[in-house]
Motif scaffolding. Structure first.
Motif, PDB file in Angstrom:
ATOM      1  N   ASP A   1      22.057  69.624   7.357  1.00 25.11           N
ATOM      2  CA  ASP A   1      21.520  70.969   7.125  1.00 25.11           C
ATOM      3  C   ASP A   1      22.381  71.589   6.013  1.00 25.11           C
ATOM      4  O   ASP A   1      23.621  71.547   6.087  1.00 25.11           O
ATOM      5  CB  ASP A   1      21.639  71.782   8.429  1.00 25.11           C
TER       6      ASP A   1
ATOM      7  N   THR B   1       9.464  59.151   6.692  1.00 28.47           N
ATOM      8  CA  THR B   1       8.311  59.605   5.913  1.00 28.47           C
ATOM      9  C   THR B   1       8.290  61.118   5.705  1.00 28.47           C
ATOM     10  O   THR B   1       7.413  61.637   5.012  1.00 28.47           O
ATOM     11  CB  THR B   1       7.005  59.178   6.614  1.00 28.47           C
TER      12      THR B   1
ATOM     13  N   ASP C   1      11.402  73.057  -0.418  1.00 25.62           N
ATOM     14  CA  ASP C   1      10.182  72.313  -0.134  1.00 25.62           C
ATOM     15  C   ASP C   1      10.452  71.464   1.107  1.00 25.62           C
ATOM     16  O   ASP C   1      11.199  70.488   1.050  1.00 25.62           O
ATOM     17  CB  ASP C   1       9.865  71.432  -1.357  1.00 25.62           C
TER      18      ASP C   1
ATOM     19  N   LYS D   1      18.208  69.450  13.673  1.00 23.87           N
ATOM     20  CA  LYS D   1      18.985  70.490  14.353  1.00 23.87           C
ATOM     21  C   LYS D   1      18.489  70.759  15.766  1.00 23.87           C
ATOM     22  O   LYS D   1      19.266  71.115  16.654  1.00 23.87           O
ATOM     23  CB  LYS D   1      18.996  71.775  13.527  1.00 23.87           C
ATOM     24  N   GLU D   2      17.166  70.578  15.993  1.00 29.98           N
ATOM     25  CA  GLU D   2      16.622  70.855  17.333  1.00 29.98           C
ATOM     26  C   GLU D   2      17.298  69.978  18.387  1.00 29.98           C
ATOM     27  O   GLU D   2      17.524  70.421  19.512  1.00 29.98           O
ATOM     28  CB  GLU D   2      15.108  70.629  17.367  1.00 29.98           C
TER      29      GLU D   2
ATOM     30  N   ALA E   1      20.256  65.866  10.476  1.00 33.69           N
ATOM     31  CA  ALA E   1      19.344  66.889   9.951  1.00 33.69           C
ATOM     32  C   ALA E   1      18.577  67.538  11.100  1.00 33.69           C
ATOM     33  O   ALA E   1      18.261  68.724  11.065  1.00 33.69           O
ATOM     34  CB  ALA E   1      18.362  66.259   8.956  1.00 33.69           C
TER      35      ALA E   1
ATOM     36  N   GLY F   1      12.604  59.126  10.944  1.00 33.01           N
ATOM     37  CA  GLY F   1      11.812  60.163  10.259  1.00 33.01           C
ATOM     38  C   GLY F   1      11.789  59.930   8.760  1.00 33.01           C
ATOM     39  O   GLY F   1      11.881  60.866   7.958  1.00 33.01           O
TER      40      GLY F   1
HETATM   41  P1  NAD Z   1       8.872  66.581   8.242  1.00 32.07           P
HETATM   42  O1  NAD Z   1       7.824  67.159   9.097  1.00 32.07           O
HETATM   43  O2  NAD Z   1       8.672  66.532   6.770  1.00 32.07           O
HETATM   44  O3  NAD Z   1       9.174  65.075   8.733  1.00 32.07           O
HETATM   45  C1  NAD Z   1       9.359  64.762  10.074  1.00 32.07           C
HETATM   46  C2  NAD Z   1       9.567  63.271  10.284  1.00 32.07           C
HETATM   47  O4  NAD Z   1       9.645  63.061  11.710  1.00 32.07           O
HETATM   48  C3  NAD Z   1       8.427  62.395   9.779  1.00 32.07           C
HETATM   49  O5  NAD Z   1       8.951  61.180   9.301  1.00 32.07           O
HETATM   50  C4  NAD Z   1       7.587  62.129  11.035  1.00 32.07           C
HETATM   51  O6  NAD Z   1       6.921  60.891  10.994  1.00 32.07           O
HETATM   52  C5  NAD Z   1       8.656  62.105  12.108  1.00 32.07           C
HETATM   53  N1  NAD Z   1       8.130  62.529  13.418  1.00 32.07           N
HETATM   54  C6  NAD Z   1       7.411  63.661  13.693  1.00 32.07           C
HETATM   55  N2  NAD Z   1       7.100  63.704  15.000  1.00 32.07           N
HETATM   56  C7  NAD Z   1       7.639  62.598  15.561  1.00 32.07           C
HETATM   57  C8  NAD Z   1       7.642  62.067  16.888  1.00 32.07           C
HETATM   58  N3  NAD Z   1       7.035  62.714  17.898  1.00 32.07           N
HETATM   59  N4  NAD Z   1       8.301  60.906  17.103  1.00 32.07           N
HETATM   60  C9  NAD Z   1       8.908  60.264  16.100  1.00 32.07           C
HETATM   61  N5  NAD Z   1       8.926  60.693  14.825  1.00 32.07           N
HETATM   62  C10 NAD Z   1       8.294  61.860  14.564  1.00 32.07           C
HETATM   63  O7  NAD Z   1      10.228  67.357   8.591  1.00 32.07           O
HETATM   64  P2  NAD Z   1      11.503  67.609   7.668  1.00 32.07           P
HETATM   65  O8  NAD Z   1      11.318  68.847   6.880  1.00 32.07           O
HETATM   66  O9  NAD Z   1      11.888  66.360   6.966  1.00 32.07           O
HETATM   67  O10 NAD Z   1      12.594  67.958   8.781  1.00 32.07           O
HETATM   68  C11 NAD Z   1      13.184  66.958   9.592  1.00 32.07           C
HETATM   69  C12 NAD Z   1      14.365  67.576  10.338  1.00 32.07           C
HETATM   70  O11 NAD Z   1      15.353  67.967   9.396  1.00 32.07           O
HETATM   71  C13 NAD Z   1      14.003  68.835  11.121  1.00 32.07           C
HETATM   72  O12 NAD Z   1      14.744  68.877  12.307  1.00 32.07           O
HETATM   73  C14 NAD Z   1      14.437  69.962  10.202  1.00 32.07           C
HETATM   74  O13 NAD Z   1      14.793  71.130  10.893  1.00 32.07           O
HETATM   75  C15 NAD Z   1      15.652  69.339   9.539  1.00 32.07           C
HETATM   76  N6  NAD Z   1      15.958  69.908   8.210  1.00 32.07           N
HETATM   77  C16 NAD Z   1      15.065  69.787   7.215  1.00 32.07           C
HETATM   78  C17 NAD Z   1      15.340  70.335   5.953  1.00 32.07           C
HETATM   79  C18 NAD Z   1      14.382  70.183   4.809  1.00 32.07           C
HETATM   80  O14 NAD Z   1      14.697  70.611   3.698  1.00 32.07           O
HETATM   81  N7  NAD Z   1      13.212  69.579   4.975  1.00 32.07           N
HETATM   82  C19 NAD Z   1      16.536  71.022   5.768  1.00 32.07           C
HETATM   83  C20 NAD Z   1      17.428  71.122   6.816  1.00 32.07           C
HETATM   84  C21 NAD Z   1      17.140  70.567   8.048  1.00 32.07           C
END
Ligand code: NAD
Ligand code: MG
Length: 394
Positions: free
Chosen positions: A151, A10, A209, A126-127, A124, A8
């Motif tokens: 997280d 990107t 963000d 969590k799901e 990160a 992930g």
């Molecule tokens: P995001 O939507 O910005 O990025 C998701 C990433 O997953 C991208 O690189 C995308 O290409 C990839 N992706 C999406 N669907 C996919 C699939 N079917 N197969 C393979 N790759 C796939 O999300 P995010 O905000 O970076 O969050 C990512 C994880 O981190 C989530 O589980 C979120 O709950 C957790 N998280 C995020 C934050 C935050 O500040 N953004 C904080 C805590 C936890």
């Protein structure tokens, strides 16, 4: 020198991780980067970090990416396609640490594979943990993998745990966790206006963000519900030992309450590079690029009890973890379907909780003790949620 694979890359967490990696070229080498389909961002990341592997899950995009790489100075990068390749790069011999930052259930199999392979898992996603709870934690303990929470709340709790503490165990003298939440964009919105809230309003988070899915989860407070379950699993606590606290300034990232009355809190500016750098440098520390906290600018901090009428998703998460078995898997799957429908403007904001509740009502807390049972519950819950959505539209 440690090899890192970023699942992930990107996304919001992936980009922040690469920002931290770039500050420490003497300590981390990027081995693999993965993306679902955003090949423009992936290409720029490959230029900057020169990984050995780049994975594009969407097959049609992978072919386009392969051609672009072949005609570039990056021709030595191996481009792989499809979801299977995520597992391949997460378990490579020269990968020491895996940043699990795919959003949703799509991240489960590669994150679990990294755990089974005994990698240092920076979690990160969590799901993945919520849907597979016991299996995931067992994989970590069986393989001797090191699990470090990204997280911000769970990273804060981990930092407030006693020296030598490892996730998955209970810290005996810790009697309670105070799990903080910002309250999201709709903390003060009049209840009667909630049904009209649009996706753009829901993803406009006041403090963080983030990607669109987790931003909607923050608006419904399902994010805190998932984090409650995540905390029960990571810190081996009962749901009743976890108090959700709304703290709109998002400076304290969570607290641990000890038997002697001490309450330890971790504070900092709301920037995910802090927990990312903490986990990457652990047990040491290194620079994250985050500005020092200006405590005088913060001035004061507020704390409120969450209103479960405003945030029914939080109530549903308590119910799911208390029921146990497959119910957290069902909660997570129904939520993913409901959020997607909301982002596609097929259902109202307030329908999200209704869809999850009606889906959960169709299940009993059967065993979730194997990957097969988890995946079956996940797919049945997605079907149930889709049927509920059809019913709402009729
Ligand atoms: P995001 O939507 O910005 O990025 C998701 C990433 O997953 C991208 O690189 C995308 O290409 C990839 N992706 C999406 N669907 C996919 C699939 N079917 N197969 C393979 N790759 C796939 O999300 P995010 O905000 O970076 O969050 C990512 C994880 O981190 C989530 O589980 C979120 O709950 C957790 N998280 C995020 C934050 C935050 O500040 N953004 C904080 C805590 C936890
Ligand atoms: Mg969080």
């Amino acid at each position: 020198m440690k090899g890192i694979c970023i699942l992930g890359a990107t996304g919001s967490i992936g980009v922040s991780t690469l920002d931290v990696v770039a500050r420490h070229p003497d300590q981390y080498k990027v081995v693999a980067l993965t993306a679902n389909g955003n090949i423009d961002v992936l290409y720029e990341q490959c230029l900057a970090h020169r990984p050995e592997y780049a994975v594009v899950v969407t097959e049609s995009k992978a072919e386009e990416f392969r051609q672009r790489i072949a005609a570039s100075p990056l021709a030595e990068i191996k481009v792989l396609a499809g979801a299977e390749a995520l597992i391949e790069v997460a378990t490579l011999d020269n990968v020491d640490a895996v940043m699990a930052a795919i959003v949703g259930a799509a991240g489960l199999l590669p994150s679990l594979a990294a755990a089974k392979a005994g990698k240092t898992v920076l979690l990160a996603n969590k799901e993945a943990l919520v849907m597979s709870g016991q299996i995931f934690m067992r994989a970590v303990s069986d393989s001797g993998a090191v699990l470090l929470p990204i997280d911000s709340e769970h990273n804060a709790i981990f930092q407030c745990m006693p020296a030598g503490y490892t996730p998955g165990h209970s810290a005996k003298q810790a009697r309670r966790i105070l799990l903080t939440a910002s309250g999201g964009p709709f903390r003060k919105t009049p209840l009667e206006l909630l049904p009209n809230m649009t996706p753009d309003q829901a993803v406009a988070h006041p403090k963080w963000d983030m990607g669109r899915k987790i931003s909607v989860d923050s608006a419904t407070m399902m994010n805190k519900g998932l984090e409650l379950i995540e905390a029960c699993l990571l810190f081996n606590m009962d749901p009743d030992q976890i108090q959700v606290v709304i703290h709109p300034q998002s400076i304290i990232h969570s607290m641990v309450d000890y038997v002697d009355g001490s309450v330890l809190a971790q504070m900092g500016n709301p920037d995910m590079r802090t927990p990312i750098a903490h986990a990457m440098a652990w047990p040491e520390r290194f620079d994250s690029g985050v500005a020092p906290l200006d405590i005088f600018e913060v001035g004061h901090m507020d704390f409120e009890k969450p209103d479960l009428q405003r945030f029914p998703c939080l109530r549903l998460a308590y119910e799911a973890i208390k029921a146990g078995g497959i119910m957290p898997t069902v909660l997570n799957a129904a939520n993913e379907i409901a959020v997607e429908a909301f982002l596609n403007e097929e259902v109202k904001f307030t329908d999200i909780a209704i869809i999850i509740e009606r889906s959960m009502a169709q299940f009993t807390p059967d065993s979730a003790d194997s990957l097969e049972l988890v995946l079956r519950a996940d797919s049945r819950a997605r079907q149930a949620a889709k049927s509920v959505i059809e019913g709402l539209a009729a």
